[in-house]
Scaffold this motif. Structure first.
Motif, short mmCIF file in Angstrom:
data_model
loop_
_atom_site.label_atom_id
_atom_site.label_comp_id
_atom_site.label_asym_id
_atom_site.label_seq_id
_atom_site.Cartn_x
_atom_site.Cartn_y
_atom_site.Cartn_z
N ARG A 34 0.86 -1.19 0.00
CA ARG A 34 0.00 0.00 0.00
C ARG A 34 0.89 1.23 0.00
N GLU A 35 0.27 2.40 -0.10
CA GLU A 35 1.01 3.65 0.03
C GLU A 35 1.44 3.83 1.48
N TYR A 36 2.58 4.47 1.67
CA TYR A 36 3.10 4.72 3.02
C TYR A 36 3.57 6.15 3.13
N GLY A 37 3.35 6.74 4.30
CA GLY A 37 3.98 8.00 4.64
C GLY A 37 5.38 7.70 5.16
N ARG A 69 3.07 15.10 -1.76
CA ARG A 69 3.14 15.90 -0.55
C ARG A 69 1.73 16.21 -0.08
N GLU A 70 1.49 15.98 1.21
CA GLU A 70 0.21 16.30 1.84
C GLU A 70 0.51 17.12 3.09
N GLY A 71 0.46 18.43 2.96
CA GLY A 71 0.83 19.28 4.09
C GLY A 71 2.31 19.13 4.37
N LEU A 72 2.63 18.71 5.58
CA LEU A 72 4.03 18.53 5.96
C LEU A 72 4.54 17.12 5.69
N SER A 73 3.65 16.19 5.37
CA SER A 73 4.08 14.81 5.17
C SER A 73 4.15 14.46 3.69
N VAL A 74 4.94 13.43 3.39
CA VAL A 74 5.09 12.94 2.03
C VAL A 74 4.66 11.47 2.03
N THR A 75 3.81 11.13 1.06
CA THR A 75 3.34 9.76 0.91
C THR A 75 3.95 9.17 -0.35
N TYR A 76 4.45 7.94 -0.24
CA TYR A 76 5.09 7.26 -1.36
C TYR A 76 4.23 6.10 -1.83
N ALA A 77 4.35 5.80 -3.14
CA ALA A 77 3.66 4.66 -3.76
C ALA A 77 4.56 4.10 -4.85
N ILE A 78 4.42 2.80 -5.14
CA ILE A 78 5.17 2.24 -6.27
C ILE A 78 4.51 2.71 -7.56
#
Length: 109
Positions: A34-37, A69-78
């Motif tokens: 799944r996607e992860y922060g 980027r979502e606000g201050l966090s970054v979410t990664y996905a393959i």
């Protein structure tokens, strides 16, 4: 385009070099689910944030993951399900290799 002038085998070798780090492989394994922060990945991988960011950056430049980027966090996905398939095939190969090694060790001398 300079990348297309290189032989495919060289491009494949560079691709596998990108996969040649345990943190990058572990990150791809997680992202295959799944996607992860980044913070979530830090908990799973157990390394310093700077090191994880560096490894994720390498994966991003190679086109294996995307970052959002979502606000201050970054979410990664393959970037494609084939990445997860490649990891699954590698796992199957390694299971076979290990099984063969165990079988060889169990043979009488």
């Amino acid at each position: 385009m300079p990348g297309l002038q290189r032989p495919l085998y060289q491009m494949k070798a560079d691709f596998f070099k990108t996969l040649g780090h345990p943190v990058r492989v572990r990150a791809l394994e997680l992202l295959s689910q799944r996607e992860y922060g980044v913070a979530e990945m830090l908990d799973e991988i157990g390394i310093e944030a700077a090191n994880l960011s560096q490894q994720l950056s390498i994966l991003r430049r190679a086109g294996l993951v995307t970052a959002r980027r979502e606000g201050l966090s970054v979410t990664y996905a393959i970037t494609s399900p084939e990445v997860a398939e490649l990891l699954a095939v590698a796992r199957a190969i390694l299971i076979g290799v290990v099984a063969d090694q165990v079988e060889a060790l169990e043979q009488p001398a």
